[in-house]
Design a protein around this motif. Structure first.
Motif, mmCIF file in Angstrom:
data_model
loop_
_atom_site.group_PDB
_atom_site.id
_atom_site.type_symbol
_atom_site.label_atom_id
_atom_site.label_comp_id
_atom_site.label_asym_id
_atom_site.label_seq_id
_atom_site.Cartn_x
_atom_site.Cartn_y
_atom_site.Cartn_z
ATOM 1 N N ILE A 209 -37.020 6.929 33.808
ATOM 2 C CA ILE A 209 -35.819 6.307 34.373
ATOM 3 C C ILE A 209 -35.213 5.330 33.375
ATOM 4 C CG2 ILE A 209 -34.961 4.761 36.184
ATOM 5 C CD1 ILE A 209 -37.077 6.094 38.042
ATOM 6 N N ALA A 210 -36.065 4.519 32.752
ATOM 7 C CA ALA A 210 -35.583 3.544 31.768
ATOM 8 C C ALA A 210 -34.902 4.250 30.597
ATOM 9 C CB ALA A 210 -36.736 2.676 31.279
ATOM 10 N N ALA A 211 -35.470 5.357 30.130
ATOM 11 C CA ALA A 211 -34.877 6.103 29.011
ATOM 12 C C ALA A 211 -33.492 6.629 29.385
ATOM 13 C CB ALA A 211 -35.794 7.245 28.593
ATOM 14 N N THR A 212 -33.360 7.135 30.594
ATOM 15 C CA THR A 212 -32.060 7.628 31.061
ATOM 16 C C THR A 212 -31.042 6.497 31.112
ATOM 17 O OG1 THR A 212 -33.095 9.383 32.353
ATOM 18 C CG2 THR A 212 -30.867 8.727 33.005
ATOM 19 N N LEU A 213 -31.447 5.351 31.621
ATOM 20 C CA LEU A 213 -30.536 4.211 31.723
ATOM 21 C C LEU A 213 -30.148 3.684 30.342
ATOM 22 C CD1 LEU A 213 -32.256 2.376 34.699
ATOM 23 C CD2 LEU A 213 -30.058 3.579 34.751
ATOM 24 N N ARG A 214 -31.111 3.632 29.433
ATOM 25 C CA ARG A 214 -30.823 3.164 28.071
ATOM 26 C C ARG A 214 -29.887 4.129 27.356
ATOM 27 N NH1 ARG A 214 -36.736 1.510 28.102
ATOM 28 N NH2 ARG A 214 -36.608 -0.742 28.426
ATOM 29 N N LYS A 215 -30.105 5.414 27.549
ATOM 30 C CA LYS A 215 -29.242 6.427 26.938
ATOM 31 C C LYS A 215 -27.801 6.267 27.426
ATOM 32 C CE LYS A 215 -28.843 11.369 26.111
ATOM 33 N NZ LYS A 215 -29.400 12.699 26.368
ATOM 34 N N ALA A 216 -27.653 5.798 28.655
ATOM 35 C CA ALA A 216 -26.322 5.555 29.222
ATOM 36 C C ALA A 216 -25.743 4.209 28.770
ATOM 37 C CB ALA A 216 -26.383 5.621 30.746
ATOM 38 N N GLY A 217 -26.496 3.463 27.958
ATOM 39 C CA GLY A 217 -25.983 2.220 27.386
ATOM 40 C C GLY A 217 -26.401 0.944 28.073
ATOM 41 N N HIS A 218 -27.332 1.022 29.005
ATOM 42 C CA HIS A 218 -27.743 -0.166 29.741
ATOM 43 C C HIS A 218 -28.948 -0.839 29.081
ATOM 44 C CE1 HIS A 218 -24.972 0.954 32.864
ATOM 45 N NE2 HIS A 218 -25.538 2.149 32.962
ATOM 46 N N ASP A 219 -29.066 -2.145 29.286
ATOM 47 C CA ASP A 219 -30.225 -2.913 28.830
ATOM 48 C C ASP A 219 -31.216 -2.936 29.989
ATOM 49 O OD1 ASP A 219 -31.925 -4.608 27.400
ATOM 50 O OD2 ASP A 219 -30.880 -6.406 28.086
ATOM 51 N N VAL A 220 -32.440 -2.458 29.760
ATOM 52 C CA VAL A 220 -33.412 -2.308 30.838
ATOM 53 C C VAL A 220 -34.671 -3.109 30.542
ATOM 54 C CG1 VAL A 220 -34.781 -0.672 32.195
ATOM 55 C CG2 VAL A 220 -32.556 0.036 31.272
ATOM 56 N N VAL A 221 -35.091 -3.893 31.521
ATOM 57 C CA VAL A 221 -36.375 -4.591 31.489
ATOM 58 C C VAL A 221 -37.258 -3.892 32.504
ATOM 59 C CG1 VAL A 221 -37.560 -6.765 31.958
ATOM 60 C CG2 VAL A 221 -35.312 -6.786 30.835
ATOM 61 N N GLU A 222 -38.473 -3.545 32.094
ATOM 62 C CA GLU A 222 -39.392 -2.806 32.963
ATOM 63 C C GLU A 222 -40.577 -3.669 33.385
ATOM 64 O OE1 GLU A 222 -40.631 1.090 31.411
ATOM 65 O OE2 GLU A 222 -39.168 0.780 29.817
ATOM 66 N N THR A 223 -41.026 -3.429 34.622
ATOM 67 C CA THR A 223 -42.278 -4.014 35.091
ATOM 68 C C THR A 223 -42.898 -3.080 36.120
ATOM 69 O OG1 THR A 223 -43.390 -6.013 35.888
ATOM 70 C CG2 THR A 223 -41.288 -5.439 36.933
ATOM 71 N N ASP A 224 -44.198 -3.261 36.353
ATOM 72 C CA ASP A 224 -44.945 -2.324 37.192
ATOM 73 C C ASP A 224 -45.349 -2.871 38.555
ATOM 74 O OD1 ASP A 224 -46.822 -4.161 36.390
ATOM 75 O OD2 ASP A 224 -48.268 -2.703 35.658
ATOM 76 N N ASP A 225 -44.821 -4.033 38.934
ATOM 77 C CA ASP A 225 -45.286 -4.681 40.163
ATOM 78 C C ASP A 225 -44.164 -5.515 40.771
ATOM 79 O OD1 ASP A 225 -46.579 -7.618 40.955
ATOM 80 O OD2 ASP A 225 -47.671 -5.938 41.804
ATOM 81 N N GLY A 226 -44.080 -5.503 42.096
ATOM 82 C CA GLY A 226 -43.042 -6.241 42.791
ATOM 83 C C GLY A 226 -43.080 -7.741 42.544
ATOM 84 N N ASN A 227 -44.274 -8.334 42.534
ATOM 85 C CA ASN A 227 -44.381 -9.774 42.285
ATOM 86 C C ASN A 227 -43.894 -10.131 40.887
ATOM 87 O OD1 ASN A 227 -45.379 -10.501 44.822
ATOM 88 N ND2 ASN A 227 -47.484 -10.100 44.217
ATOM 89 N N LYS A 228 -44.293 -9.331 39.902
ATOM 90 C CA LYS A 228 -43.829 -9.563 38.532
ATOM 91 C C LYS A 228 -42.316 -9.413 38.463
ATOM 92 C CE LYS A 228 -48.002 -7.678 36.394
ATOM 93 N NZ LYS A 228 -48.504 -6.531 35.593
ATOM 94 N N GLY A 229 -41.790 -8.426 39.168
ATOM 95 C CA GLY A 229 -40.355 -8.219 39.192
ATOM 96 C C GLY A 229 -39.607 -9.417 39.738
ATOM 97 N N LEU A 230 -40.115 -9.987 40.815
ATOM 98 C CA LEU A 230 -39.474 -11.171 41.391
ATOM 99 C C LEU A 230 -39.553 -12.367 40.443
ATOM 100 C CD1 LEU A 230 -40.570 -10.851 45.122
ATOM 101 C CD2 LEU A 230 -38.253 -10.560 44.179
ATOM 102 N N GLU A 231 -40.672 -12.502 39.728
ATOM 103 C CA GLU A 231 -40.807 -13.585 38.743
ATOM 104 C C GLU A 231 -39.779 -13.422 37.625
ATOM 105 O OE1 GLU A 231 -44.822 -13.815 37.258
ATOM 106 O OE2 GLU A 231 -45.656 -13.957 39.277
ATOM 107 N N ILE A 232 -39.626 -12.200 37.132
ATOM 108 C CA ILE A 232 -38.658 -11.932 36.069
ATOM 109 C C ILE A 232 -37.238 -12.185 36.579
ATOM 110 C CG2 ILE A 232 -37.664 -10.118 34.609
ATOM 111 C CD1 ILE A 232 -40.538 -8.879 34.551
ATOM 112 N N ALA A 233 -36.942 -11.732 37.781
ATOM 113 C CA ALA A 233 -35.608 -11.903 38.361
ATOM 114 C C ALA A 233 -35.262 -13.377 38.573
ATOM 115 C CB ALA A 233 -35.499 -11.133 39.672
ATOM 116 N N ALA A 234 -36.263 -14.202 38.800
ATOM 117 C CA ALA A 234 -36.024 -15.634 39.003
ATOM 118 C C ALA A 234 -35.670 -16.337 37.689
ATOM 119 C CB ALA A 234 -37.251 -16.288 39.630
#
Length: 122
Positions: free
Chosen positions: A17-42
């Protein structure tokens, strides 16, 4: 180009999914867990957050509700292929009430890009 946070516990799916989004020109940050995602989003501003629903540590429903509880914030896409006897539609149903869009796995790259574009175009 959009700033996108992608949360999915399945590494091959997340990377595809990240590769597809990057190919479309987007900057993507990846994480494997909901808690980590919320920490990054904060700590960082994103235009869009895409989260899997069924994850072992903290599921995407928690992420969707946490991000949408404040009213404003990034757009959120919930995605699921189901699992452990739970159909994808059932996994997505609770989050669908709060998420800006839902994607049932598997989905095509075209559907992914179309969904992202529709949520992030001004």
């Amino acid at each position: 180009m959009c700033q996108i946070l992608l949360i999915d516990d399945m590494q091959p799916v997340r990377h595809a999914i990240a590769a597809t989004l990057r190919k479309a020109g987007h900057d993507v940050v990846e994480t494997d867990d909901g808690n980590k995602g919320l920490e990054i989003a904060a700590k960082r501003q994103f235009d869009l957050i895409i989260t899997d629903i069924m994850m072992p540590a903290s599921d995407g429903t928690d992420v969707v509700f946490a991000l949408k509880s404040g009213g404003s914030g990034p757009k959120v896409v919930a995605m699921s292929g189901g699992g452990s006897g739970i159909p994808a539609q059932d996994a997505l149903s609770l989050s669908a009430s709060r998420a800006d869009a839902v994607l049932k796995k598997p989905f095509t790259n075209e559907v992914l890009i179309e969904t992202v574009s529709s949520l992030t175009s001004n």
